[in-house]
Design a protein around this motif. Structure first.
Motif, PDB file in Angstrom:
ATOM      1  N   ALA A 124      -3.399  -2.018   5.824  1.00 30.33           N
ATOM      2  CA  ALA A 124      -2.975  -0.619   5.926  1.00 30.33           C
ATOM      3  C   ALA A 124      -4.013   0.171   6.704  1.00 30.33           C
ATOM      4  O   ALA A 124      -5.202  -0.167   6.705  1.00 30.33           O
ATOM      5  CB  ALA A 124      -2.790   0.001   4.545  1.00 30.33           C
TER       6      ALA A 124
ATOM      7  N   LEU B 116      -0.774   7.733   5.095  1.00 30.14           N
ATOM      8  CA  LEU B 116      -0.656   6.294   5.322  1.00 30.14           C
ATOM      9  C   LEU B 116       0.019   6.125   6.677  1.00 30.14           C
ATOM     10  O   LEU B 116       1.222   6.301   6.815  1.00 30.14           O
ATOM     11  CB  LEU B 116       0.169   5.636   4.207  1.00 30.14           C
ATOM     12  CG  LEU B 116       0.497   4.149   4.391  1.00 30.14           C
ATOM     13  CD1 LEU B 116      -0.762   3.310   4.558  1.00 30.14           C
ATOM     14  CD2 LEU B 116       1.318   3.642   3.206  1.00 30.14           C
ATOM     15  N   ASP B 117      -0.776   5.814   7.706  1.00 32.97           N
ATOM     16  CA  ASP B 117      -0.246   5.743   9.063  1.00 32.97           C
ATOM     17  C   ASP B 117       0.597   4.495   9.290  1.00 32.97           C
ATOM     18  O   ASP B 117       1.606   4.545   9.996  1.00 32.97           O
ATOM     19  CB  ASP B 117      -1.391   5.797  10.076  1.00 32.97           C
ATOM     20  CG  ASP B 117      -2.071   7.154  10.100  1.00 32.97           C
ATOM     21  OD1 ASP B 117      -1.364   8.173  10.009  1.00 32.97           O
ATOM     22  OD2 ASP B 117      -3.308   7.200  10.196  1.00 32.97           O
TER      23      ASP B 117
ATOM     24  N   GLU C 247       1.559   0.382   7.343  1.00 33.04           N
ATOM     25  CA  GLU C 247       1.339  -0.639   6.313  1.00 33.04           C
ATOM     26  C   GLU C 247       2.034  -1.912   6.757  1.00 33.04           C
ATOM     27  O   GLU C 247       3.204  -1.885   7.152  1.00 33.04           O
ATOM     28  CB  GLU C 247       1.909  -0.170   4.974  1.00 33.04           C
ATOM     29  CG  GLU C 247       1.315  -0.862   3.764  1.00 33.04           C
ATOM     30  CD  GLU C 247       2.119  -2.043   3.243  1.00 33.04           C
ATOM     31  OE1 GLU C 247       1.630  -2.717   2.320  1.00 33.04           O
ATOM     32  OE2 GLU C 247       3.223  -2.301   3.744  1.00 33.04           O
TER      33      GLU C 247
ATOM     34  N   VAL D 284       0.422   5.814  -0.125  1.00 28.21           N
ATOM     35  CA  VAL D 284      -0.572   6.841   0.150  1.00 28.21           C
ATOM     36  C   VAL D 284      -1.319   7.251  -1.115  1.00 28.21           C
ATOM     37  O   VAL D 284      -2.486   7.665  -1.059  1.00 28.21           O
ATOM     38  CB  VAL D 284       0.073   8.054   0.852  1.00 28.21           C
ATOM     39  CG1 VAL D 284       0.957   8.839  -0.102  1.00 28.21           C
ATOM     40  CG2 VAL D 284      -0.999   8.938   1.484  1.00 28.21           C
TER      41      VAL D 284
ATOM     42  N   VAL E 289      -9.887   2.993  -2.357  1.00 25.22           N
ATOM     43  CA  VAL E 289      -8.499   2.528  -2.315  1.00 25.22           C
ATOM     44  C   VAL E 289      -8.275   1.710  -3.578  1.00 25.22           C
ATOM     45  O   VAL E 289      -9.003   0.750  -3.848  1.00 25.22           O
ATOM     46  CB  VAL E 289      -8.195   1.696  -1.061  1.00 25.22           C
ATOM     47  CG1 VAL E 289      -6.734   1.231  -1.080  1.00 25.22           C
ATOM     48  CG2 VAL E 289      -8.477   2.500   0.205  1.00 25.22           C
TER      49      VAL E 289
ATOM     50  N   PHE F 209       0.853  -1.188   0.000  1.00 19.89           N
ATOM     51  CA  PHE F 209       0.000   0.000   0.000  1.00 19.89           C
ATOM     52  C   PHE F 209       0.891   1.241   0.000  1.00 19.89           C
ATOM     53  O   PHE F 209       1.928   1.285   0.664  1.00 19.89           O
ATOM     54  CB  PHE F 209      -0.875   0.043   1.249  1.00 19.89           C
ATOM     55  CG  PHE F 209      -2.051  -0.882   1.231  1.00 19.89           C
ATOM     56  CD1 PHE F 209      -3.198  -0.567   0.526  1.00 19.89           C
ATOM     57  CD2 PHE F 209      -2.018  -2.074   1.954  1.00 19.89           C
ATOM     58  CE1 PHE F 209      -4.305  -1.416   0.525  1.00 19.89           C
ATOM     59  CE2 PHE F 209      -3.114  -2.927   1.972  1.00 19.89           C
ATOM     60  CZ  PHE F 209      -4.266  -2.605   1.247  1.00 19.89           C
TER      61      PHE F 209
ATOM     62  N   PHE G 243      -5.082   4.226   6.980  1.00 19.68           N
ATOM     63  CA  PHE G 243      -4.958   5.584   6.462  1.00 19.68           C
ATOM     64  C   PHE G 243      -5.768   6.534   7.345  1.00 19.68           C
ATOM     65  O   PHE G 243      -6.718   6.115   8.014  1.00 19.68           O
ATOM     66  CB  PHE G 243      -5.526   5.688   5.041  1.00 19.68           C
ATOM     67  CG  PHE G 243      -4.890   4.815   4.013  1.00 19.68           C
ATOM     68  CD1 PHE G 243      -3.815   5.276   3.253  1.00 19.68           C
ATOM     69  CD2 PHE G 243      -5.376   3.532   3.761  1.00 19.68           C
ATOM     70  CE1 PHE G 243      -3.241   4.485   2.277  1.00 19.68           C
ATOM     71  CE2 PHE G 243      -4.799   2.731   2.778  1.00 19.68           C
ATOM     72  CZ  PHE G 243      -3.729   3.206   2.039  1.00 19.68           C
TER      73      PHE G 243
END
Length: 200
Positions: A86, A69-70, A72, A52, A102, A50, A88
């Motif tokens: 992931a 994207l916090d 993955e 962002v 997504v 993944f 987000f």
């Protein structure tokens, strides 16, 4: 400071053999709130993490800030498919309807998406993300390991498994969305709201 989940927003969906997945927030999102989106995919290739750029606003009247994207999770090879998760997040800048997409999956992927919305009495800064963890393995009680908040916080978790399983949230956690039906990708998302500094 206090944080609250907008319970009516907790929802999700899944899709089979597709390169993108989308889901609409059930009701309008509110300016100043934080949106968290989890996504899991079972991919026929290992080289498709993944990024962002995979997530976007697909439609709706709401406006949002910049997606982040916090975390993955690394791919785990199961039955020739590679499992990834992931999480987000994005801030709402204008109230309205919202559908999130997504994309970027490899052809033949199976995916899950889940959404939640959170309010805060003091708002959300650029430093809103305090800690992340990710793990892979074969345990029947999977864990990412612990994370610690300084004060009030929302802990959010995402899980994907390679076979159909019954998913039970961790102690203190609430299900955002889960998919347990046979013949599809299996996984779920959960959250926990705490009012003081917590390690969980």
């Amino acid at each position: 400071m206090s944080i609250a989940r907008i319970a009516s927003q907790a929802s999700g969906t899944f899709v089979d053999v597709a390169t993108a997945i989308s889901h609409a927030y059930p009701v309008n999102v509110t300016a100043g709130n934080l949106l968290v989106i989890t996504c899991q995919k079972s991919n026929p290739t290992a080289t498709d993490p993944f990024v962002v750029g995979d997530i976007s606003k697909l439609s709706g009247t709401a406006t949002v800030g910049t997606f982040v994207l916090d975390v993955e999770g690394a791919a785990l090879n199961e039955q020739t498919y590679f499992q990834r998760c992931a999480i987000f997040s994005v801030l709402v800048t204008g109230t309205g309807s919202l559908t999130i997409q997504v994309a970027g999956m490899t052809a033949g992927a199976y995916s899950i998406i889940a959404v939640e919305e959170y309010s805060s009495t003091v708002g959300w800064g650029a430093d809103r993300l305090e800690a992340t963890n990710a793990a892979t393995g074969t345990s029947t009680t999977p864990s990412t390991g612990t994370g610690t908040s300084v004060g009030a916080a929302a802990f959010v978790g995402a899980l994907q498994v390679a076979a159909t399983r019954t998913i039970t949230p961790g102690t203190g956690f609430t299900t955002i969305y889960e998919q347990e039906a046979a013949g599809h990708v299996c996984g779920g998302s959960e959250d926990e709201i705490v009012s003081t500094g917590t390690t969980d």
